[in-house]
Design a protein around this motif. Structure first.
Motif, short mmCIF file in Angstrom:
data_model
loop_
_atom_site.label_atom_id
_atom_site.label_comp_id
_atom_site.label_asym_id
_atom_site.label_seq_id
_atom_site.Cartn_x
_atom_site.Cartn_y
_atom_site.Cartn_z
N LEU A 117 0.83 -1.20 0.00
CA LEU A 117 0.00 0.00 0.00
C LEU A 117 0.87 1.26 0.00
N ARG A 118 1.97 1.24 0.73
CA ARG A 118 2.87 2.40 0.74
C ARG A 118 3.42 2.69 -0.64
N HIS A 119 3.71 1.63 -1.37
CA HIS A 119 4.25 1.86 -2.72
C HIS A 119 3.18 2.46 -3.62
N ALA A 120 1.94 2.00 -3.51
CA ALA A 120 0.87 2.60 -4.29
C ALA A 120 0.68 4.07 -3.90
N ASP A 121 0.83 4.38 -2.63
CA ASP A 121 0.74 5.77 -2.19
C ASP A 121 1.92 6.58 -2.72
N TYR A 122 3.09 5.96 -2.74
CA TYR A 122 4.28 6.64 -3.26
C TYR A 122 4.10 7.00 -4.73
N LEU A 123 3.43 6.11 -5.47
CA LEU A 123 3.16 6.38 -6.88
C LEU A 123 1.98 7.32 -7.08
N ASN A 124 1.29 7.66 -6.00
CA ASN A 124 0.10 8.52 -6.07
C ASN A 124 -0.97 7.90 -6.96
N ASP A 125 -1.12 6.57 -6.88
CA ASP A 125 -2.09 5.84 -7.70
C ASP A 125 -3.29 5.51 -6.83
N ASP A 126 -4.31 6.37 -6.92
CA ASP A 126 -5.46 6.15 -6.05
C ASP A 126 -6.24 4.91 -6.44
N GLN A 127 -6.25 4.58 -7.75
CA GLN A 127 -6.98 3.38 -8.17
C GLN A 127 -6.32 2.12 -7.60
N LYS A 128 -5.01 2.12 -7.60
CA LYS A 128 -4.29 0.97 -7.08
C LYS A 128 -4.49 0.84 -5.57
N VAL A 129 -4.52 1.98 -4.89
CA VAL A 129 -4.77 1.95 -3.45
C VAL A 129 -6.15 1.39 -3.16
N ARG A 130 -7.12 1.88 -3.92
CA ARG A 130 -8.49 1.45 -3.65
C ARG A 130 -8.67 -0.03 -3.94
N THR A 131 -8.17 -0.49 -5.07
CA THR A 131 -8.36 -1.90 -5.42
C THR A 131 -7.63 -2.82 -4.45
N LEU A 132 -6.43 -2.40 -4.02
CA LEU A 132 -5.69 -3.23 -3.07
C LEU A 132 -6.44 -3.35 -1.75
N LEU A 133 -6.92 -2.22 -1.23
CA LEU A 133 -7.64 -2.26 0.04
C LEU A 133 -8.94 -3.04 -0.08
N THR A 134 -9.67 -2.78 -1.15
CA THR A 134 -10.95 -3.48 -1.31
C THR A 134 -10.75 -4.97 -1.50
N SER A 135 -9.76 -5.34 -2.29
CA SER A 135 -9.48 -6.76 -2.50
C SER A 135 -9.07 -7.43 -1.19
N THR A 136 -8.26 -6.73 -0.42
CA THR A 136 -7.83 -7.29 0.87
C THR A 136 -9.02 -7.53 1.79
N ILE A 137 -9.88 -6.53 1.89
CA ILE A 137 -11.04 -6.65 2.78
C ILE A 137 -11.96 -7.78 2.32
N ASN A 138 -12.22 -7.82 1.02
CA ASN A 138 -13.12 -8.85 0.51
C ASN A 138 -12.52 -10.25 0.66
N SER A 139 -11.22 -10.35 0.49
CA SER A 139 -10.58 -11.66 0.62
C SER A 139 -10.60 -12.14 2.07
N ILE A 140 -10.37 -11.22 2.99
CA ILE A 140 -10.44 -11.61 4.41
C ILE A 140 -11.85 -12.09 4.74
#
Length: 1852
Positions: free
Chosen positions: A1514-1537
Motif C-alpha cells: 500500500l505504501r508503494h501505491a501511495d508513493y506512486l500517487n495511484d489512487d486506483q491501485k490503493v483502492r483496489t488493493l484495500l478493497t481486495s484485501t477486505i473482501n478476501s479476508i
C-alpha cells in the motif's frame, strides 16, 4: 421384606382423610403381625388409633424419606402410590413454586393462575439442545424432546395436551408451538413460524369463550400438524378441529360468555369501518347478555380485536374478507334479537319492519319477505304434494337459533380452511410434529351429548396412552435383558365397545335418528333393553327413565337422554338455507357452496377435519336425502378414528394439565380436585404400571457412588458390577426385590427407601462415633486446661491475699491518725459555723421587725388617701346622674313644644297653597338654588377631605377658608331671601368651623409628632450604626462560610464530574454495543447476499476491468459493500463464466438486499459519527476536569474580593444617606419646613424607606449571591475556555485573511505539510527542477483559490449575520438570567440554591449541544476544504510531468516520468515498500490471504507478517500517487479476508490469525498516517515512512468495522467450542470427589457426575482456555484485545453455568456450591498464571460466585436474610428466590429453606430496581475496542520468506 421391619416406631405413613384426602401420621409403637390397630401421632399433635380393615388387613401407605420429596420425576419416589404423588406435587407447587413435574413419560402441568417469567426467549435457548432429563421439567423440555426425536429417528411426533377446562391446555399447546417456531425458524423469508403463531389469536377469538371454570376455555378440539423440511425448518402447518360447541352461540349459562369474537366486535363499534354493522354494547344483544357478565377482568376486547385483525392480515386474509367475516358475525347478533310473536297456538309471525331482521337482511344480502316468512313456516313434502305449514313460536325461535348456529359453524369451518391455506407450503413436507389440544374428561350435574362425545374421545386417548406406557416398560426390560412378566393394567376396551361397537350407544342413536317417529324416550328404552344387566359398565339410574350411566375409566357419568337425537341430527330448515344461498353477499354464498338439498348438513370434511356443520356426500339429486345423511356422532367417530391412526403413526409425548382449584386463586392447591384429575388423566395409572414392575432404576456406577458407605473395604472389587451384586445380596435377602440388567439395577417399590434408611443409619452411627470421640477429646483437653488454670489461680490468689493483709494493717494505723485530726477539725468548724449563724439570725430578725413597723405606718397613710379619693368620686357620680335626669326632662318638654309648633306651621302651609301656584317661577329658582346648595355641599365635603390632608402652610389655608366662608355667606343670604331654609347652611358653616378648629388641633399634633420623630430618627441612626457593625461581623462570617462552602462545592463538583464521566463511559459503551450489533446485522445480510449470488448465476453482463480515476478520498464503504473493485468484478465475471448452469438471478430480491445494505451503511455512518462525537466529548470532559479543579480556587478568591468591595461601597452609601438625613433634619430651621409635605420631610421619608429596603435586600443577597455569581462566573469561564479550546479555525478563514498570492502559496504549503512527513532535503527535491514546476503549479492554484475566495465571500457575510443573531440571542439570554435571578431572590435560600444549580446544569447542557453542532459543521467544512486542496495537489503532481504526457485517460498513470537529466543513482537503503504490478494483485491476495495457512506463519515467521506485507504494498501505491491501485488493493484485501472467514469461520485458529492481522494492518495505517497523535512513539525512520499522498481515515473505519466483525465471529467460534464443556465441567463433574452424593433419579436420567470417557471436566475447560490463549499469543494479538477476549470467555462460562444452575433443581445443594466455588477458584488461578487478573474477567463470574455462596450460607434467621441481601448484590431478586426455591438437600442432615424465609428475602429486596429477567443473556457480547498499539518493527528490515510464494514482489 417383612412389614415389622418397615412399620416400626417413628415410621411415617399416610392415612385417608375426608378434607385433605391423605394425611401424614407417625407410628408411636412398633407394628406386630396380627395387630388390628396402629397407634399414630398426627402432625397437629393429636393421637389416633387407626383400625385396619379386618378383611384385607392392608397396612397404610408408607411415606417417602424427606430427601425424596420434591423430586422432578414422580417415578424417582421409592414408594409409588397416590398419596406420595399428591404430596410431591403439592410440595413442588406450593413450596417451590414449580408447576411442572415429570411422571415417567408424562409431563404434569399445574395451572398457577399467574403469569410466570419462565417462557422467555432466554429460557427457550437454555432448553434448546438439552436432554430431557438434564433440565428441570418444562413444556419446552417436552417440545425439545419431540423435535430432537423427529430429527434423530426421522419419525413424526405428537404432543398430546389434555386436561379439564381451565387446566391450561391451550396455553401449554401455545408455548409448545412457540418453542418450535423459535428453535427451528423457517426455511424461507416468508416467516412461516410467525404465521403458525398468528393462527392462535384467530382460533381463540372464534373458538374460545369464558366459562365458570376458565376465562379462555377452548370450546373445540384441535390438532395442529407443524410441517418441517429435510433441514427441519418450519415450512407450514395444518389444523384439524373437532366438535365445536355450537350451542354456546345461542345460549350461555350464568357467569359465562359467548365466543370472544362477538364481544370484540361490540367493543370496537367506535371504528369507522364498523359503522355499517349497526352494533352496540354487548348488553344490547340476546346472544351476548345471557351470562350477565360480558366483561373479563384484565381483558380489553377492543385491543384483542386489533390483535385478531393483525393475525388475519398476517395470514393473508385481506381487509375485504375481514369485513365480510365481521358482517356475518354482526348479522348473527342481530338475528338473535329478532322477536317472534304468537299468532295463535299453532302459528307465529314476525311483525313487519322489525329493525333487527331488517339489519340482518341488509347485512346478509337477502330479502326481508322471504326470511321473515321461512322463520315462521316450514315445508312438508309428501310423495305427491308439498305443504307449507306455519309453526308455533317455540319452534320458530328454535329454528332461528338453529340457523344462527349453522351460520357460525359454516363461518368457523371457512376460517379454518383459509388458515390452513395460509399455512400450507408448496415445499414437500419431510416430517411433522402434531400438537393435540383436546378437552379432558368432563362430568357435570347435567351431562348431554357434548359430554358424551368428549368422554368417548378421552376413552380412546386413554387406551392409546396405556398401550404406549406398557410398550415403553416392556422395551426397557427387554433392552436390559431382565425377566419380563406381564403387568396387569386397566384395559378400557369394553367401555369403548359399549360406545362404538355394533348395537352400541352410538349405533342405536343413529338408528333411532333414522326412524320417522324416533324420540329420546324410545332410544333410552332401546339402550335399557340392549345393555342393561348385560354389560357391567352400563347402568340405569333408580329415579329416572330418561338417563343412563356409563362406567368410564375415570369415573361414573350419568347422561340425560333429552336432546341427544336433536343434537345428533343437527337439523336446520332447508328453505332458510335456500334463502341464504340466493344472497347477493359473495362471502355468504361461498360459505354455503356444496350445500345439498338436505335439511341436515352432512358429509365427511376434507382432510379429516371434524366440524358440527357437516357436508353431504356427493350423491345424485334424485336420491333421497335420508340415504346419505351422516350424523354428528358418526362423523365424530370417523374423525376420531382418523386421529387415532395419526397418533399411532407418531411418537406421542403427553402433557397432563391439572387445575389446582375451582376459584382461580394463584398457587392454591385443593387436594380433592387434584386427585380427581390425576385419576382421570391417567397419571396414577402410569404410577400403578410402574409400581407393578421395577420402578426404581440405578446404573451400577450411581449405585456404587451412593451406597459406597454400606460396603466394607474387602467388598470393593475392581469390577463395579460384581461389587454391586455382592453388596445387594447381603443387604436385601429377597432376590425378587431387585434384578440385574446390562447397565442398570432394577428395584421393586420401596427398596430404595429401605436402602436409604440403611445408608442414613450407617451415616448416623458414624456421626455418633465421630461425635463421641471428638467430645471425649474436647472434654479431656478442657479438664487439663482447667486443672492447670486452677493451680495457677490458687498460687496467685494466695500471694495476693498476703499482700492485701499487710496493706490492710498499714492502712488501719494510718486511718486512726487521720481520724484524730479530722474529728478535731470538724468540731472546730462546727462551732464557728454555729456562732456565725446566731449573729446572722439576730441581725435579720431585728431588721424584719423594723420593716414590719414601717409597713404598718405606710399602709395606714395610703388608706386615708384612698378613702379621700373614693368619697370624692362618689359625690361626683351622684352629681352627674342628677344633671343627666334634669337634661332629659328638659328635652322631653322642648320636644312636646316643638311638636305643637310644627302642627301650627303645617296649618299655615296649607293656607298658602294658592300663593305657591302663583309663584311657580319663584319655586323653580328656589330649586335651582337648592341644587346649587347641594353642589356647594359636595364641594364643601371635598374641601373637608383636602383639609384633612393639609400639606400647605397655615396662612394660605386660612385665606382659602375665609374666601369660602364669604362665598357661603352670600349664598346663605340669597337662599334666605328666596326661601326660608338658610338654617341648614348656617349649621353647615358651624360644622365647618368645628372642622377648621379640628384641623388646627391636628396640625399642632403633627408638629409635636415631627419633634418626636426627629428624636426617633436620631435613635434609628445610632441603631443603623450598630447594624452596620453587625453587617461587618456577618461579612467576616460569610467570608469564612464562603471558604467552607467553596470547599464543599469543589467536592460536589468533583463528585458530579466523576459521575458524569462514568455516565459518559456507560453511554460510550452502549453506543459501541449498538454500533457493533448493527455491524453484525450487516455481516449477516452480506452473507445472505453472498449465498444468493452463489446459488444463482448472473444474468447481466459484467463490464471488463478498466482504468478509471476517482477521488482518492471517496468513501470505501460503497466499494466494500457492493464489491465495486476490479478484483471483485473480475472474480465475479470468472465465476459467471464457470457456472452457467445455475438458475436466473432473483433481481427483486437482489435489489431489496442492495437497498437494505445501503440503508445499513447510512445508519452505520451516522452511528460512527455519533460514536466519534461521544469519544471526543468524553476526552474534552476529562481534559477539562483538571483545569476546572485548578481554577476553582482562583475563582473563589476573586469572588471574595469582589464581594468585599461591594459591601464596602454599600457601607459608604449608607453613611452618605445618614449624613444627608442629618443635614435635612438639622440644617433647615423653622417649624414649617419639617411639616408633612415639606422637602425635608419627603427626603427623610424616602431615604429612610430606601435604606430599610436596601438593608433587607443586602441581607438576602449576602446569603445567595455567592452561589449565583460563582456558578455564573465559572460557567462563563468554562464557556470561554471551551470556545478557545474546541473552536476550530478553518482553512477558509485563514484564506480569507491572505492578501497576495505569496501568502496563499505559503498557506498551501503549510496545509500540505500537515498531511505529509517532515520536509525532505530540498537539494534532492530540486535535482530535476521540481521546485520550478511546483512554482508554476502554485500560480494556477493561486488563481483558483482567489476565485474560490470570491465565491465564499457571500458565505462569510451570512455567517456574520448569524453571529449577530447569536449576539442578540445572548442578550436575550442575559435578560432571562436577570429575570431568573430576580425570581430566585423571592425563593427560600435552599430552594434558591437548588433552582440555580438546576438552571446552570440545563444551561451548560444546551451550550454543549450547540457547541457540538457547530463543531460538526466546522469539521465538515474542514474536510471539504481538505479534499479540494488535495485535488489541487494532484494537479500539481500532474504538472510535474507536464509536457510529456498530454492525453491521459482517467484511471491511467504514467509508470515512469521522463527525467530531463540522467544523474547516476547512489546506493540507498530500502524504504520499506514492496512494488507489484497491477496484474499481480490477484496473485498477491491469493497467496497471502486465501491460501495462507495460519499455523505455519504463526510458528516460523514474525507475528502480523501478512499485515506488514500488505501495508508495504500500500505504501508503494501511495508513493506512486495511484489512487486506483490503493483502492483496489484495500478493497481486495477486505473482501478476501471476508471470504476466507466465511469459508473457515468455524476454525478458531484462522479467525484469531486474521483478527490479529487486521488489527495490525489497522495500527499500521494509523502509525504511518502522518497524524501527530499516532506518531508519538515512532522513530525518525518510521516517520519518514508515513503515507504522503492519501488520507485513508475512512478506510481505517472500514477496517475497524471488519475487525469488529472478526472479533464477533471469534467469540461465536469460541462459544461453540466452550458451550458443550461448560455445564459438564463446571456443574456436573465432581472435581472434589465424594463431596456430593448421587440422589435417586426417575425415568429421565440426568447426566452422571462421575467422569467417564468423553465427559468434559474442569481440566478440559482449562486446557481449552490455554489453547485459546496460546493461539492468540502466537498470532501476535494485542494484549488489550486478549484481555477483552478472556473477559468474554469468562462471561460465557459464568452465564451458562448460572443459567443451568437456575434451571436444575438437583444442582442446588450445599455440596454443589462447594464444587462451584472450587471450580471458580481454579479459573481465578488460571487468570493469575496468565497475568490477566486486571482484565475484568473475574468480575463477570461474580453472579456465579454469589449463587454458590448462597447455596452454602445459613438460611434460617432474619440475620441470615440480611446477610444474603447484602452479599448477593450481583444477583437479581428473581435469581435469589429461584435458587432458594430450588435448594434441595442431598442428605437427610440438611434442611430445606422455609417459605417464611423466602418471603422475608422478597420483602427485603422489594425496593430493588432491576430487570425481572431470570436468566443471564448468554448471547451478550461486550463492545470491543482496539486501542492503538504501535509496532517497533522497522518496515525496511522485513524479509519476504520463500514459503509465501511472493517472488513477484520487489523491495523498494
Amino acid at each position: 421384606m417383612a412389614a415389622s421391619e418397615l412399620y416400626t416406631k417413628y415410621a411415617r405413613v399416610w392415612i385417608p382423610d375426608v378434607e385433605e384426602v391423605w394425611k401424614s401420621a407417625e407410628l408411636t409403637k412398633d407394628y406386630k403381625q396380627g395387630d388390628t390397630v396402629l397407634h399414630l401421632h398426627l402432625e397437629d399433635g393429636t393421637e389416633l388409633e387407626h383400625k385396619l380393615d379386618p378383611k384385607t388387613k392392608n397396612l397404610p401407605h408408607l411415606r417417602n424419606p424427606d430427601i425424596l420429596v420434591g423430586e422432578n420425576d414422580l417415578t424417582a419416589l421409592s414408594y409409588l402410590h397416590e398419596p406420595a404423588v399428591l404430596h410431591n406435587l403439592k410440595v413442588r407447587f406450593i413450596d417451590s413454586k414449580l408447576i411442572y413435574t415429570y411422571c415417567g413419560i408424562v409431563l404434569v402441568a399445574i395451572n398457577p393462575y399467574e403469569n410466570l417469567p419462565i417462557y422467555g426467549t432466554d429460557i427457550i435457548n437454555a432448553y434448546s439442545g438439552q436432554n430431557m432429563g438434564d433440565m428441570d421439567p418444562h413444556i419446552f423440555a417436552v417440545a425439545e424432546e419431540a423435535y430432537k426425536q423427529m430429527a434423530r429417528d426421522e419419525r413424526n411426533q405428537s404432543i398430546i395436551v389434555s386436561g379439564e377446562s381451565g387446566a391450561g391446555k391451550t396455553v401449554s399447546a401455545k408455548y409448545a408451538m412457540r418453542y418450535f417456531a423459535t428453535v427451528s425458524g423457517s426455511a424461507s423469508e416468508a416467516n412461516v413460524e410467525e404465521k403458525v403463531l398468528a393462527s392462535n389469536p384467530i382460533m381463540e377469538s372464534i373458538g374460545n369463550a369464558k366459562t365458570t371454570r376458565n376465562d379462555n376455555s377452548s370450546r373445540f378440539g384441535k390438532y395442529i400438524e407443524i410441517g418441517f423440511d429435510k433441514k427441519y425448518h418450519i415450512i407450514g402447518a395444518n389444523m384439524r378441529t373437532y366438535l365445536l360447541e355450537k350451542s354456546r352461540v345461542v345460549f350461555q349459562a350464568d357467569e359465562e360468555r359467548n365466543y370472544h369474537i362477538f364481544y370484540q366486535l361490540c367493543g370496537s363499534t367506535h371504528l369507522p369501518e364498523f359503522k355499517d354493522l349497526k352494533l352496540g354494547p354487548a348488553d344490547s344483544f340476546h346472544y351476548t347478555k345471557q351470562g350477565r357478565n360480558p366483561v373479563i377482568d384484565g381483558v380489553d376486547d377492543a385491543k384483542e380485536m386489533f390483535t385478531t385483525r393483525n393475525a388475519f392480515s398476517l395470514l393473508g386474509i385481506n381487509e375485504s374478507y375481514q369485513i365480510g367475516i365481521f358482517q356475518v358475525l354482526a348479522a348473527i347478533l342481530h338475528l338473535g334479537n329478532v322477536e317472534v310473536k304468537d299468532r295463535d297456538s299453532d302459528s307465529s309471525n314476525i311483525p313487519p319492519n322489525n329493525s333487527h331482521l331488517t339489519i340482518f337482511c341488509d347485512l346478509m344480502g337477502v330479502t326481508y319477505k322471504d326470511m321473515s316468512h321461512w322463520l315462521c313456516h316450514k315445508k312438508l313434502k309428501t310423495a305427491t304434494e308439498t305443504y307449507i305449514k306455519p309453526i308455533p313460536k317455540l319452534q320458530a325461535v328454535n329454528a332461528r337459533d338453529a340457523l344462527s348456529k349453522h351460520i357460525y359453524a359454516k363461518l368457523f369451518s371457512w376460517i379454518v380452511d383459509h388458515v390452513n391455506e395460509a399455512l400450507h407450503s408448496t415445499v414437500k413436507q419431510h416430517s411433522f410434529i402434531g400438537v393435540l389440544d383436546i378437552y379432558g374428561f368432563e362430568t357435570f350435574e347435567i351431562n348431554s351429548f357434548e359430554q358424551f362425545c368428549i368422554n368417548y374421545a378421552n376413552e380412546k386417548l386413554q387406551q392409546q396412552f396405556n398401550m404406549h406406557v406398557f410398550k415403553l416398560e416392556q422395551e426397557e426390560y427387554m433392552k436390559e435383558q431382565i425377566p419380563w412378566t406381564l403387568i396387569d393394567f386397566y384395559d378400557n376396551q369394553p367401555c369403548i365397545n359399549l360406545i362404538e361397537a355394533k348395537l352400541g350407544v352410538l349405533d342405536l342413536l343413529d338408528e333411532e335418528c333414522r326412524m320417522p317417529k324416533g324420540s329420546d324416550d324410545t332410544w333410552a328404552q332401546k339402550l335399557y333393553n340392549t345393555h342393561l344387566k348385560k354389560c357391567v359398565l352400563f347402568e340405569k339410574p333408580r329415579m329416572s327413565n330418561k338417563a343412563f350411566i356409563i362406567q368410564h375409566f375415570a369415573d361414573k357419568v350419568e347422561y340425560q337422554c333429552e336432546g341427544f337425537l336433536e343434537k345428533n341430527k343437527d337439523t336446520v330448515n332447508e328453505e332458510q338455507i335456500n334463502v341464504l344461498k340466493a344472497s347477493k353477499f359473495d362471502l355468504l354464498v361461498e360459505l354455503f357452496q356444496g350445500e345439498g338439498k338436505v335439511t341436515s348438513p352432512t358429509g365427511p370434511p376434507p382432510g379429516g377435519r371434524t366440524r358440527l356443520s357437516i357436508k353431504p356426500d356427493k350423491a345424485r339429486p334424485s336420491q333421497s336425502s335420508k340415504e346419505h345423511k351422516m350424523t354428528v356422532g358418526l362423523q365424530f367417530r370417523n374423525s376420531l378414528q382418523l386421529l387415532m391412526e395419526t397418533l399411532n403413526a407418531t411418537t406421542p409425548h403427553y402433557v397432563r394439565c391439572i387445575k389446582p382449584n375451582d376459584y382461580k386463586f394463584p398457587f392454591t392447591f385443593d387436594p380433592k380436585r387434584a386427585v380427581q384429575q390425576l385419576r382421570a388423566c391417567g397419571v396414577l395409572e402410569t404410577i400403578r404400571i410402574s409400581a407393578a414392575g421395577f420402578p426404581s432404576r440405578w446404573t451400577y456406577q450411581e449405585f456404587f457412588s451412593r451406597y459406597r458407605v454400606l460396603m466394607k473395604q474387602k467388598d470393593v472389587l475392581t469390577d463395579k458390577k460384581l461389587t454391586c451384586k455382592n453388596v445387594l445380596e447381603k443387604l436385601v435377602q429377597d432376590p425378587d426385590k431387585y434384578q440385574f440388567g446390562k447397565t442398570k439395577i432394577f428395584f421393586r417399590a420401596g427398596q430404595v427407601a429401605y436402602l436409604e434408611k440403611l445408608r442414613a443409619d450407617k451415616l448416623r452411627a458414624a456421626c455418633i462415633r465421630i461425635q463421641k470421640t471428638i467430645r471425649c477429646w474436647l472434654a479431656r483437653k478442657k479438664y487439663l486446661r482447667m486443672k492447670s488454670a486452677a493451680i495457677s489461680i490458687q498460687r496467685y490468689v494466695r500471694g495476693y491475699q498476703a499482700r492485701c493483709l499487710a496493706k490492710f494493717l498499714r492502712r488501719t494505723r494510718a486511718a486512726i491518725i487521720i481520724q484524730k485530726y479530722q474529728r478535731m477539725y470538724v468540731e472546730r468548724k462546727r462551732y464557728k459555723r454555729q456562732q456565725a449563724a446566731a449573729l446572722a439570725i439576730q441581725c435579720i430578725l431585728r431588721a424584719y421587725m423594723a420593716r414590719q413597723q414601717y409597713q404598718a405606718l405606710l399602709r395606714e397613710h395610703k388608706a386615708i388617701i384612698i378613702q379621700k379619693w373614693v368619697r370624692g368620686w362618689l359625690a361626683r357620680q351622684w352629681y352627674k346622674r342628677s344633671l343627666a335626669a334634669i337634661v332629659y326632662l328638659q328635652c322631653c318638654v322642648r320636644r312636646m313644644r316643638a311638636k305643637r309648633e310644627l302642627k301650627k306651621l303645617k296649618i299655615e302651609a296649607r293656607s298658602v297653597e294658592h300663593f305657591k301656584k302663583l309663584n311657580i317661577g319663584m319655586e323653580n329658582k328656589i330649586m335651582q338654588l337648592q341644587r346649587k346648595i347641594d353642589e356647594q355641599n359636595k364641594e364643601n365635603r371635598a374641601m373637608s377631605e383636602r383639609l384633612s390632608n393639609l400639606e400647605i402652610s397655615h396662612t394660605a389655608e386660612s385665606e382659602r377658608l375665609r374666601g369660602e366662608l364669604n362665598r357661603l355667606r352670600g349664598a346663605e343670604e340669597e337662599a334666605r331671601n328666596n326661601a326660608n331654609r338658610i338654617t341648614t347652611l348656617l349649621e353647615e358653616l358651624a360644622r365647618l368651623r368645628k372642622e377648621l378648629e379640628a384641623t388646627r388641633t391636628e396640625k399642632k399634633t403633627i408638629e409635636d409628632w415631627a419633634d418626636t420623630y426627629r428624636h426617633e430618627m436620631e435613635a434609628m441612626v445610632s441603631e443603623l450604626k450598630d447594624q452596620n457593625n453587625l453587617l461587618k461581623n456577618e461579612k467576616n462570617d460569610l467570608n469564612r462560610m464562603i471558604q467552607e462552602q467553596g470547599q464543599l462545592m469543589a467536592e460536589k463538583m468533583q463528585k458530579a464530574l466523576e459521575e458524569e464521566t462514568k455516565q459518559l463511559e456507560n453511554d460510550l459503551n452502549e453506543e459501541r454495543s449498538r454500533y457493533q450489533n448493527l455491524l453484525t446485522e450487516h455481516l449477516r445480510l452480506e452473507e445472505r447476499y453472498e449465498d444468493l449470488k452463489e446459488e444463482v448465476s448472473l444474468t447481466v453482463t459484467v463490464p471488463k476491468p478498466g482504468h478509471r480515476r476517482t477521488d482518492s478520498t471517496h468513501s470505501s464503504n460503497e466499494s466494500e459493500c457492493t464489491y465495486n473493485s476490479e478484483f471483485a468484478e473480475s472474480e465475479e465475471s470468472s465465476r459467471g463464466r464457470e457456472d452457467v448452469t445455475k438458475a436466473a438471478l432473483d433481481m427483486s430480491l437482489f435489489l431489496k438486499l442492495q437497498k437494505r445494505v445501503t440503508e445499513l451503511e447510512q445508519e452505520k455512518q451516522s452511528l460512527q459519527n455519533e460514536l466519534d462525537r461521544k469519544e471526543e466529548q468524553f476526552q474534552r470532559a476529562r481534559a477539562r476536569d483538571d483545569e476546572d479543579h485548578k481554577k476553582a480556587r482562583g475563582a473563589e478568591l476573586e469572588y471574595e474580593s469582589l464581594k468585599r468591595q461591594e459591601l464596602e461601597s454599600e457601607n459608604k452609601k449608607l453613611k452618605h444617606d445618614l449624613n444627608q438625613m442629618r443635614q435635612s433634619l438639622t440644617g433647615n430651621a423653622g417649624a414649617g419646613m419639617a411639616a408633612p409635605g415639606s422637602p425635608a420631610y419627603k427626603v427623610l421619608l424616602d431615604q429612610l424607606n430606601s435604606s430599610n429596603e436596601e438593608l433587607e435586600v443586602r441581607k438576602e443577597e449576602v446569603l445567595i449571591l455567592r452561589s449565583q455569581l460563582v456558578s455564573q462566573k465559572e460557567a462563563m469561564q468554562h464557556k470561554d475556555e471551551k470556545e478557545t479550546m474546541t473552536e476550530p479555525i478553518t482553512y477558509a478563514e485563514d484564506l480569507k485573511n491572505l492578501n497576495d498570492a505569496g501568502e496563499v502559496t505559503q498557506a498551501y504549503m503549510g496545509l500540505k505539510e500537515t498531511n505529509r512527513a517532515p520536509t525532505p532535503d530540498y537539494r534532492e527535491l530540486n535535482e530535476d527542477g521540481e521546485l520550478w514546476l511546483v512554482y508554476e503549479g502554485l500560480k494556477e492554484t493561486n488563481r483558483l483559490l482567489e476565485s474560490q475566495l470570491q465565491s465564499q465571500k457571500k458565505t462569510y457575510d451570512n455567517e456574520v449575520e448569524a453571529l449577530r443573531g447569536e449576539l442578540q440571542s445572548m442578550k436575550e439570554e442575559n435578560n432571562r438570567q436577570q429575570q431568573l435571578l430576580a425570581q430566585n431572590l423571592q425563593l427560600p435560600p435552599e430552594a434558591r440554591i437548588e433552582a440555580s444549580l438546576q438552571h446552570e446544569i440545563t444551561r451548560l447542557t444546551n451550550e454543549n449541544l450547540d457547541l457540538m453542532e457547530q463543531l460538526e459543521k466546522q469539521d465538515k467544512t474542514v474536510r471539504k476544504l481538505k479534499k479540494q486542496l488535495k485535488v489541487f495537489a494532484k494537479k500539481i503532481g500532474e504538472l510535474e510531468v507536464g509536457g510529456q504526457v498530454e492525453n491521459v485517460s482517467p484511471g491511467q498513470t504514467v509508470d515512469e516520468p521522463i527525467r530531463p537529466v540522467n544523474i547516476p543513482r547512489k546506493e540507498k537503503d530500502f524504504q520499506g515498500m514492496l512494488e507489484y504490478k497491477r496484474e499481480d494483485e490477484l496473485k498477491l491476495v491469493k497467496n497471502l490471504i486465501l491460501e495462507l495457512k495460519p499455523r505455519g506463519v504463526a510458528v516460523n515467521l514474525i507475528p502480523g507478517l501478512p499485515a506488514y506485507i500488505l501495508f508495504m504494498c500500500l505504501r508503494h501505491a501511495d508513493y506512486l500517487n495511484d489512487d486506483q491501485k490503493v483502492r483496489t488493493l484495500l478493497t481486495s484485501t477486505i473482501n478476501s479476508i471476508k471470504k476466507i472467514l466465511k469459508k473457515k469461520g468455524d476454525d478458531f485458529e484462522t479467525v484469531s490469525f486474521w483478527l490479529s492481522n487486521t488489527c495490525r494492518f489497522l495500527h499500521c495505517l494509523k502509525q504511518y498516517s502522518g497524524e501527530e497523535a499516532f506518531m508519538k512513539h515512532n522513530t525518525q525512520k518510521q516517520n519518514d515512512h508515513c503515507l504522503t499522498n492519501f488520507d485513508l481515515a475512512e478506510y481505517r473505519q472500514v477496517l475497524s468495522d471488519l475487525a469488529i466483525q472478526i472479533y464477533q465471529q471469534l467469540i461465536k467460534c469460541m462459544e461453540n467450542i466452550l458451550q458443550p464443556m461448560i455445564v459438564s465441567g463446571m456443574l456436573e463433574h465432581e472435581t472434589i470427589q465424594g463431596v456430593s452424593g448421587v440422589k435417586p433419579t426417575g425415568l429421565r436420567k440426568r447426566t452422571s457426575s462421575i467422569a467417564d470417557e468423553g465427559t468434559y471436566t474442569l481440566d478440559s475447560i482449562l486446557r481449552q482456555l490455554n489453547s485459546f490463549h496460546s493461539t492468540m499469543c502466537q498470532h501476535g494479538t494485542d494484549p488489550e484485545l486478549i484481555k477483552q477476549v478472556v473477559k468474554q470467555q469468562f462471561y460465557i462460562i459464568g452465564a451458562v453455568t448460572l443459567n443451568n444452575l437456575l434451571l436444575r433443581k438437583d444442582m442446588c445443594s450445599w455440596s454443589k456450591g462447594m464444587q462451584i466455588r472450587y471450580n471458580v477458584s481454579q479459573l481465578e488461578e488460571w487468570l493469575r498464571d496468565k497475568n490477566l487478573m486486571t482484565c475484568g474477567a473475574k468480575e463477570t463470574l461474580e453472579p456465579l460466585i454469589q449463587a454458590a455462596q448462597l447455596l452454602q450460607v445459613k438460611k434460617k434467621t432474619d440475620e441470615d436474610a440480611e446477610a444474603i441481601c447484602s452479599m448477593c448484590n450481583a444477583l437479581t431478586t428473581a435469581q435469589i428466590v429461584k435458587v432458594l426455591n430450588l435448594y434441595t438437600p442431598v442428605n437427610e442432615f440438611e434442611e430445606r429453606v422455609s417459605i417464611t424465609f423466602i418471603r422475608t428475602i422478597q420483602t427485603r429486596l422489594r425496593d430493588r430496581k432491576e430487570s425481572p429477567q431470570l436468566l443471564m443473556d448468554t448471547k451478550m457480547i461486550y463492545p470491543v475496542t482496539f486501542p492503538f498499539n504501535p509496532s517497533t518493527v522497522a518496515l525496511e528490515t522485513i524479509q519476504l520468506p520463500s514459503s509465501l510464494n511472493l517472488s513477484f514482489l520487489t523491495r523498494v
